[in-house]
Design a protein around this motif. Structure first.
Motif, PDB file in Angstrom:
ATOM      1  N   ASN A   1       0.829  -1.210   0.000  1.00 26.48           N
ATOM      2  CA  ASN A   1       0.000   0.000   0.000  1.00 26.48           C
ATOM      3  C   ASN A   1       0.860   1.255   0.000  1.00 26.48           C
ATOM      4  O   ASN A   1       1.970   1.256   0.522  1.00 26.48           O
ATOM      5  CB  ASN A   1      -0.912   0.047   1.239  1.00 26.48           C
TER       6      ASN A   1
ATOM      7  N   TYR B   1      -1.570   2.309   9.390  1.00 22.69           N
ATOM      8  CA  TYR B   1      -2.076   3.282   8.409  1.00 22.69           C
ATOM      9  C   TYR B   1      -2.933   4.351   9.081  1.00 22.69           C
ATOM     10  O   TYR B   1      -3.817   4.048   9.881  1.00 22.69           O
ATOM     11  CB  TYR B   1      -2.945   2.591   7.358  1.00 22.69           C
TER      12      TYR B   1
ATOM     13  N   TYR C   1      -5.493   8.547  -2.300  1.00 15.87           N
ATOM     14  CA  TYR C   1      -5.360   7.222  -1.680  1.00 15.87           C
ATOM     15  C   TYR C   1      -6.078   7.269  -0.343  1.00 15.87           C
ATOM     16  O   TYR C   1      -6.194   8.343   0.252  1.00 15.87           O
ATOM     17  CB  TYR C   1      -3.881   6.882  -1.430  1.00 15.87           C
TER      18      TYR C   1
END
Lengths: 518, 518
Positions: A177, A294, A407
């Protein structure tokens, strides 16, 4: 090691310097503390002998113009006193080897550094050598072959994995990612300039706009690894990370330990990563394995990750319990506790103008180019960036064509030609709206907090505008140029008369001179 | 002369250093320029040979912590080049002799200095040794016996007066008034900190709040002296003052010359003063005679006054025509002229908080004592002073019992116990209303101007409040005291744990820990 600050007190051993053996062969600089209460006690006794130098006063006085900006003598001395004097040396050598030559070394040890802003935002993905670094201790030097990760605590089948096992695609599918990491200290310098705050034992480093970077990370989802251990036992709701670096707090020694809620792991937003932009992790970024959480504060993305433990409640370790707390502005040195600040996990929406820079003096023809970054944590993304040339009264939207890809977990870089008619000192600012319509606080004061974390207010830069499309300004610029002089910096006086006596007197006649006639 | 700044370039003569004889016996340091165009031309030729050092950059960088803050090398070198090298030396000796030891020497030459704020506002009248000084050149040393004043220009009977003649009470009644003088540079440091501006050849000195002082001045009204000369001729509407000091502008030499409108003289608001607080004028303040223009910028109150000339139109001399101009914020280096700023004469309403000081960290029990000054020029007076503890949302009136006597032409000092509940960083500010209901601009930016004059915005200081009347704060202070430590400065970390693990866990149970349960 670069020379210390001139005023840094020399380290003078008091009693015998101990030798703590490294925990495992092939793991240089990793001293295990958490498993050995008696070693921790011994260090606490040693540290008590010393009157370590307080962090230098840099908030109530102008920042030094040195690079490194701050050297971190106190933290070095902790290491010297415990026989870990080789850590500052090795860490600094690693900085010089792995990071760009022109990094801004905000703190030498533990190493904190950011890349020059223009390069930082020149690409969507940050080069590894430019990625910001916020370390909390020295850099361990671990052989990949010797490396293992232990999954412990409230899992049904605790076990140890080698790196090769984690990387076995037949067992664990790879996950890649694009993820932005951000230190909660980003843009701290603005809070410090406005109102000094907690000095902290581990210096609250005076970061600029560059404690944020983006990379393509590859590894395995922690969820899958815990599943391979039979999943969690009942009642486990937090996951603790152990890093091999050595940390100090209030006279005690620790490894670097933090935690995240299981909920975060469950949605595959916690990666065990060994690759950064297609390359093995640099040592300074956690080689051979680190956590990547994240949308959270960077502090949870533990480097040199050697143990993951399932627990109940957030970690009681000091970095989780006693650091990275967000206080209401009425809380300060007079009443701060650990329980009356909330724990910084998800990062809010924020942004920065990287170009032009604060205090720039710009000659232009009615438009000034702005560029910067915008980010929102917790799975949100910047949908709209707005800039203002007048301190936040009129806002212009940055065209979506001028924003980088969106994103779920990364920043967007942006640029914009802002129409600027006005001259003199203007206040440019930026604010970002994320997809949940969160936007930024208006002023630094709106979100100032004692520990100087998360400077997410609209970013403001002062710009002196010289608009060449105005005839009088064009004429003055021509006049200066013809004399071979420069209008910059504006604080240097001009060496010629601004108006002849004849021009002056004619103009004053038109203005009916200074005072009324009657 | 105190040592120059380490980086100050040495003066290297280019060609022969001229000798300009003093104009009159008993008038040391007085070179007459205005009557001798050929001498002026000669100086202009000499100055052209040199590439004088630019004023040091002090606006875009932190101010030096030295005293003198700035030394004025360029101005000294002008004097060296013209054979007046003895002026900086004599002037500095006079500072050391006549002014208080602890003056803040903002600029060494020409001398600019202010007294420490607390003493400045401790009395309604400022002691002569504490009165601020803003000189534009060296200090002439004139014998009273040798002194004369010429009344010239458009008067019916021009004539020369000795000091004894002016002091002859049978001819001229004495006039005594309490008058505040204020430099338009007062509080300039706030404008510089916010936005740098004109560097100017004669440094725009970084004044604090002390470029204002009050004295009882005695002399004769200029109106009466002009009457004794048969009054003005038709068409004369301005009065020009000549000071014996030497002034430079754009490569030319001058005496110090300014003007005021006749209208101001006519209402007996221009005094020819020889006494300051019952004593002869100190040399540094204009001995033996100076002008005193009530309610105007200090720059018009010419020292070492040797000639008064009746003219039409304001003076064309550079201090009047090219200095002390107030620009709109769109005007700057790119378009400033002499005609597009207006001339600063009457001073506006303004005020300052002298105590506490910006960045003070104060332990209190619910009230903090404030003190300061308030002033309005042009014959107005402060009728109401208001202070705010929250940046200007809620204002408290200073009780009239806490304000000093009101005068038509002087400041009022004031003090106030401000109720303060809040803790942490607060922004205290003051604003004053004069009898015409004028009040101050809100922020520095509201009135920022290129030449950095007249910082009359509400004065703001940042204060860190520690309110001991709050139980948690009292407990923390006791804990610190018992350990023999101090809470100040707030930026130094505390060395003990802020909360025990038991206290933390109990509190977190009550708060239902960090994350939601579902």
């Amino acid at each position: 090691m670069a020379p210390a600050e001139p005023n840094a007190p020399p380290f003078r051993p008091k009693g015998e310097i101990p030798h703590f053996a490294e925990e495992r062969v092939g793991w240089r600089g990793y001293i295990e503390w958490e498993k050995y209460p008696e070693k921790k006690k011994q260090v606490a006794e040693i540290l008590k002998r010393y009157d370590f130098p307080d962090p230098p006063e840099f908030q109530l006085v102008p920042l030094p113009k040195t690079n490194p900006v701050l050297t971190g003598e106190r933290w070095k001395q902790y290491h010297y006193a415990c026989g870990l004097g080789y850590m500052p040396q090795f860490s600094w050598e690693t900085v010089l080897k792995e990071k760009a030559e022109d990094m801004i070394h905000v703190l030498q040890f533990p190493y904190n550094g950011e890349a020059p802003g223009e390069r930082l935002i020149s690409k969507e993905l940050t080069d590894n050598k430019d990625h910001f670094v916020r370390n909390h201790g020295g850099i361990p030097d671990i052989d990949a072959d010797a490396f293992t990760l232990d999954i412990t605590g409230a899992v049904n089948n605790p076990r140890r994995f080698t790196l090769a096992e984690l990387q076995d695609e037949k067992v664990f599918p790879r996950q890649t990612n694009i993820v932005t990491l951000q230190c909660s200290g980003t843009r701290r310098i603005e809070q410090i300039h406005e109102y000094p705050g907690d000095g902290d034992e581990l210096i609250n480093a005076p970061w600029g706009e560059g404690a944020i970077s983006t990379a393509r990370w590859t590894g395995v989802s922690l969820k899958k690894v815990i599943k391979a251990c039979g999943g969690l036992k009942d009642g486990a709701d937090n996951i603790e990370f152990f890093g091999a670096d050595t940390y100090f707090k209030k006279g005690q020694v620790y490894n670097y330990v933090v935690s995240v809620p299981w909920r975060k792991v469950k949605v595959n937003e916690v990666l065990l990563a060994w690759e950064m932009n297609g390359q093995p992790l640099p040592k300074i970024h956690g080689y051979p394995l680190r956590a990547l959480v994240y949308g959270y504060i960077g502090a949870r993305s533990t480097k040199w990750l050697y143990e993951v433990r399932a627990i109940t409640r957030p970690s009681a370790a000091p970095v989780q319990r006693k650091e990275y707390l967000y206080y209401t502005p009425q809380i300060g040195k007079q009443n701060a506790k650990y329980s009356n600040g909330f724990s910084i996990q998800d990062m809010p929406v924020s942004s920065a103008i990287i170009s032009p820079k604060d205090m720039d003096q710009i000659i232009h023809d009615g438009k000034i180019s702005l560029a910067g970054w915008a980010y929102s944590g917790g799975g949100h993304w910047p949908v709209r960036v707005e800039v203002s040339g007048d301190g936040g009264s009129v806002w212009y939207e940055v065209p979506y064509q001028n924003m980088s890809t969106k994103y779920y977990h990364a920043w967007r870089t942006w640029k914009m030609d802002l129409p600027v008619d006005a001259e003199g000192w203007l206040e440019f600012c930026v604010r970002t709206w994320d997809n949940a319509m969160n936007t930024q606080p208006t002023f630094v004061r709106s979100a100032w907090n004692w520990d100087l974390h998360v400077t997410s207010s609209a970013h403001r830069v002062k710009i002196y505008s010289i608009n060449r499309s105005r005839p009088t300004t064009a004429a003055r610029l021509k006049q200066i140029e013809e004399r071979g002089e420069s209008i910059l910096p504006i604080t240097l006086p001009l060496h010629f008369d601004l108006e002849t006596d004849e021009e002056y007197e004619a103009e004053m006649e038109r203005r009916a001179w200074r005072d009324p006639l009657e």
